[in-house]
Every structure is written in C-alpha cells, then in structure tokens.
Design a protein around this motif. Structure first.
Motif, PDB file in Angstrom:
ATOM      1  N   ASP A 160       0.983  -1.267  -0.059  1.00 29.77           N
ATOM      2  CA  ASP A 160      -0.096  -0.074   0.021  1.00 29.77           C
ATOM      3  C   ASP A 160       0.984   1.201   0.044  1.00 29.77           C
ATOM      4  O   ASP A 160       1.603   1.413   1.058  1.00 29.77           O
ATOM      5  CB  ASP A 160      -1.076  -0.188   1.215  1.00 29.77           C
ATOM      6  N   PRO A 161       1.260   1.865  -0.946  1.00 26.77           N
ATOM      7  CA  PRO A 161       1.942   3.007  -1.289  1.00 26.77           C
ATOM      8  C   PRO A 161       1.850   4.082  -0.256  1.00 26.77           C
ATOM      9  O   PRO A 161       2.473   4.865   0.124  1.00 26.77           O
ATOM     10  CB  PRO A 161       1.767   3.589  -2.590  1.00 26.77           C
ATOM     11  N   ASP A 162       0.446   4.133   0.193  1.00 26.93           N
ATOM     12  CA  ASP A 162       0.067   5.343   1.181  1.00 26.93           C
ATOM     13  C   ASP A 162       0.304   4.960   2.531  1.00 26.93           C
ATOM     14  O   ASP A 162       0.115   5.706   3.583  1.00 26.93           O
ATOM     15  CB  ASP A 162      -1.533   5.588   0.952  1.00 26.93           C
ATOM     16  N   SER A 163       0.712   3.741   2.859  1.00 29.93           N
ATOM     17  CA  SER A 163       0.999   3.364   4.129  1.00 29.93           C
ATOM     18  C   SER A 163       2.098   3.841   5.055  1.00 29.93           C
ATOM     19  O   SER A 163       2.237   4.068   6.107  1.00 29.93           O
ATOM     20  CB  SER A 163       0.948   1.810   4.304  1.00 29.93           C
ATOM     21  N   SER A 164       3.041   4.233   4.163  1.00 31.81           N
ATOM     22  CA  SER A 164       4.214   4.944   4.857  1.00 31.81           C
ATOM     23  C   SER A 164       5.208   5.384   3.487  1.00 31.81           C
ATOM     24  O   SER A 164       5.314   4.948   2.200  1.00 31.81           O
ATOM     25  CB  SER A 164       5.110   4.125   5.438  1.00 31.81           C
ATOM     26  N   PRO A 165       5.990   6.559   3.649  1.00 22.41           N
ATOM     27  CA  PRO A 165       6.966   7.047   2.743  1.00 22.41           C
ATOM     28  C   PRO A 165       8.026   5.831   2.225  1.00 22.41           C
ATOM     29  O   PRO A 165       8.201   5.884   1.073  1.00 22.41           O
ATOM     30  CB  PRO A 165       7.706   7.996   3.330  1.00 22.41           C
ATOM     31  N   GLU A 166       8.125   4.891   2.927  1.00 19.23           N
ATOM     32  CA  GLU A 166       9.072   3.741   2.583  1.00 19.23           C
ATOM     33  C   GLU A 166       8.306   2.689   1.745  1.00 19.23           C
ATOM     34  O   GLU A 166       9.089   2.446   0.776  1.00 19.23           O
ATOM     35  CB  GLU A 166       9.641   2.948   3.689  1.00 19.23           C
ATOM     36  N   ALA A 167       7.208   2.605   1.968  1.00 17.50           N
ATOM     37  CA  ALA A 167       6.262   1.803   1.088  1.00 17.50           C
ATOM     38  C   ALA A 167       6.359   2.504  -0.112  1.00 17.50           C
ATOM     39  O   ALA A 167       6.060   1.824  -1.264  1.00 17.50           O
ATOM     40  CB  ALA A 167       4.900   1.354   1.595  1.00 17.50           C
ATOM     41  N   ALA A 168       5.864   3.838  -0.274  1.00 18.07           N
ATOM     42  CA  ALA A 168       5.628   4.402  -1.470  1.00 18.07           C
ATOM     43  C   ALA A 168       7.024   4.316  -2.302  1.00 18.07           C
ATOM     44  O   ALA A 168       6.922   4.376  -3.575  1.00 18.07           O
ATOM     45  CB  ALA A 168       5.449   6.179  -1.341  1.00 18.07           C
ATOM     46  N   ALA A 202      13.911  -6.154   0.024  1.00 15.52           N
ATOM     47  CA  ALA A 202      13.637  -5.433   1.326  1.00 15.52           C
ATOM     48  C   ALA A 202      13.244  -3.898   1.198  1.00 15.52           C
ATOM     49  O   ALA A 202      12.229  -3.491   1.808  1.00 15.52           O
ATOM     50  CB  ALA A 202      14.803  -5.513   2.103  1.00 15.52           C
ATOM     51  N   VAL A 203      13.845  -3.266   0.212  1.00 14.92           N
ATOM     52  CA  VAL A 203      13.352  -1.930  -0.083  1.00 14.92           C
ATOM     53  C   VAL A 203      12.026  -1.751  -0.855  1.00 14.92           C
ATOM     54  O   VAL A 203      11.280  -0.859  -0.520  1.00 14.92           O
ATOM     55  CB  VAL A 203      14.633  -1.074  -1.049  1.00 14.92           C
ATOM     56  N   GLU A 204      11.984  -2.713  -1.716  1.00 16.88           N
ATOM     57  CA  GLU A 204      10.732  -2.728  -2.504  1.00 16.88           C
ATOM     58  C   GLU A 204       9.423  -3.088  -1.413  1.00 16.88           C
ATOM     59  O   GLU A 204       8.412  -2.720  -1.796  1.00 16.88           O
ATOM     60  CB  GLU A 204      10.766  -3.809  -3.524  1.00 16.88           C
ATOM     61  N   ARG A 240      10.517  -3.028   3.913  1.00 13.50           N
ATOM     62  CA  ARG A 240      11.278  -3.199   4.953  1.00 13.50           C
ATOM     63  C   ARG A 240      12.672  -2.634   5.684  1.00 13.50           C
ATOM     64  O   ARG A 240      13.008  -2.734   6.403  1.00 13.50           O
ATOM     65  CB  ARG A 240      11.356  -4.878   4.970  1.00 13.50           C
ATOM     66  N   LYS A 241      13.407  -2.018   4.196  1.00  8.48           N
ATOM     67  CA  LYS A 241      14.625  -1.433   4.684  1.00  8.48           C
ATOM     68  C   LYS A 241      14.247   0.020   4.092  1.00  8.48           C
ATOM     69  O   LYS A 241      13.720   0.362   3.104  1.00  8.48           O
ATOM     70  CB  LYS A 241      15.588  -2.004   3.748  1.00  8.48           C
ATOM     71  N   ARG A 242      14.847   0.829   4.665  1.00  4.43           N
ATOM     72  CA  ARG A 242      14.795   2.277   4.364  1.00  4.43           C
ATOM     73  C   ARG A 242      15.875   2.620   3.148  1.00  4.43           C
ATOM     74  O   ARG A 242      16.873   2.284   3.679  1.00  4.43           O
ATOM     75  CB  ARG A 242      14.893   3.459   5.439  1.00  4.43           C
TER      76      ARG A 242
END
Length: 275
Positions: free
Chosen positions: A7-15, A47-49, A52-54
């Motif tokens: 969910d790209p809107d769940s966090s900046p990392e997810a986006a 992990a980035v995709e 899970r990893k910033r």
C-alpha cells in the motif's frame, strides 16, 4: 513465488518501494537483475521494495542510473527524508535554496539558519525525550539544518534578515557552553556583508506587529513566498494578495525594533552573563 502487495500510502518507505518495483517490472526485470545493475544484493532490493528497509541516497541515485529515470528516485528519497516535517516546509526549503532575499522572524528558539550543531542537537534531543519525534527524525532534521545553512554560502549569496524575539536568547538550551557558542555564532552572523540581525525585545509590547514565527522569501524573479506554522500545521503561501501584507508587517517590525548594533550589544551582554 510469494509476492507481497504494497500500500504506497501506508508509509513513505512503502511509496518508495512501490515506485521502485513498478519501474523494475515495466522493464521486465527480475529483482536480481536490477540488483546486479545497481550493485546490491537481491535480498537488499527486495527489502527496499517491500518497505522493510529504508532506502539511502546512494541507492536512490543508483536506481536513477540503472533505470534511466533522471532524478526521480533521488527526489523521492528527499521527500521521504522530509516526511516528518510539517506540511509545506519541504517545499519552502526548496524555494529558500534559490531565494535572493530571506526574511524570518522567530519566537522562543534560535532560527535554524543560524543554529550551531551543538544547539540544534541539544534542542532536538529534548524533543526526542518527549517522544515527539524519533532519533532518526532528529538526525534527519540536523542534516536538513546543515543543508539549509550551506545554501547561504552560494554565489551570489542571498540577503538574509533575521529578526528574533527576545525569548530566543533567554531560553537556555543545553549546557552553558552551548548557549555561549550559540550567542557567539549570532555575533559572527551579524558581521557578514549580506546579513542583518535584530532582536525584538519584550519592551516593544503592543508595538510589535508580528507575534508568531514567519518566513518570507523573495525569489530571483521578485515573486514572494511566505511560510508560517503553528505547533501542528504549516502553511506555504505564494498568493501576493496574502503575502504582501505580511511583508509590510515585517518591515514595520524592523523599523520598531532596536538596530543591529543595539541588538548585537544585547547579545554580547548576555554572552558575558551580565543581567
């Protein structure tokens, strides 16, 4: 193969991760192929995709090179870095970096543009202890302060007008040595050829046209931008109808306040510990 939906809107990392995955898949590449092109392991890219990893700045830049996306991922990384800031402030910082003139009025705390690293660290450490931000966000804000200050050294240098409420000087932050060094930094700032520093004392009372922090920028094309914030909300304004009255109030404040020479004398007295 299991595929984690994001969910790209769940966090900046997810986006960021969702954008990286989409760009990779548009090219028909597997994670391992993108990883090889970027110089990372497939596990790292996964992990980035999946958020899970910033991501780091080097990773963002390598993604732009590997995917031929210009500076898309670097801009996404910078947006991620500013995710803990109030709305409008990241955009304001971008305008500030190109402004011909910078005017600011601050209350209660030394403005970021003239903070020493020790002052900024002590200030943000107290915010972390209160649980308002994380240690990672504090580190990001210190980096942002350094980046903002670096823009002042550009050529041609902007004109910088700093107006501070007296409370900025009287509020102790950190150990005594931290405040002494901060006051010395203000004195050094006032001696630069492109700066003006003034202090609005409590004695001004009702003659003070501004009571809240305000930032005003004059851009190279002479257009105006203002930024103001409360404890939980920031507002960036470019409509001249609303910005021009603020500029007028700022000029009135400058006229009513003590001169730079008088303000610096006040700072020197405080630095010596005199009443």
């Amino acid at each position: 193969m299991n595929r984690k939906e994001l969910d790209p809107d769940s966090s900046p990392e997810a986006a960021f991760g969702a954008r990286l995955r989409t760009s990779r898949e548009e090219r028909g590449w597997k994670q391992e192929e993108l990883a090889e092109r970027m110089g990372y392991s497939g596990t790292h890219i996964s992990a980035v995709e999946t958020g899970r990893k910033r991501p780091t700045l080097p990773l963002a830049r390598r993604a732009d090179v590997a995917l031929s996306t210009g500076e898309e991922f670097e801009r996404a990384w910078r947006k991620l870095q500013h995710s803990g800031l109030l709305e409008g402030f990241p955009q304001f910082v971008e305008y500030e970096a190109q402004a011909a003139e910078i005017r600011l009025y601050e209350v209660g705390v030394i403005p970021g543009l003239v903070q020493t690293p020790e002052y900024a660290t002590a200030l943000l450490e107290s915010v972390v202890k209160r649980g308002a931000i994380t240690e990672e966000q504090a580190a990001e804000r210190i980096t942002l302060i350094e980046e903002r200050q670096a823009t002042l050294a550009r050529t041609p240098a902007p004109l910088v007008f700093v107006m501070m409420d007296e409370s900025c000087l009287l509020r102790p932050v950190g150990e005594r040595g931290v405040m002494e060094a901060q006051l010395e930094r203000l004195i050094e700032f006032s001696e630069l050829p492109n700066t003006v520093l003034q202090v609005a004392p409590f004695a001004m009372g009702a003659r003070r046209p501004l009571s809240l922090p305000l930032y005003l920028l004059t851009l190279p094309d002479r257009s105006l931008v203002s930024y103001a914030e409360s404890a939980h909300q920031g507002h960036l304004e470019r409509d001249i109808t609303f910005v021009l009255p603020l500029l007028t109030s700022y000029h009135q404040l400058q006229a009513q306040a003590p001169s730079q020479a008088e303000s610096v004398a006040m700072i020197k007295q405080l630095r010596k510990g005199s009443p």
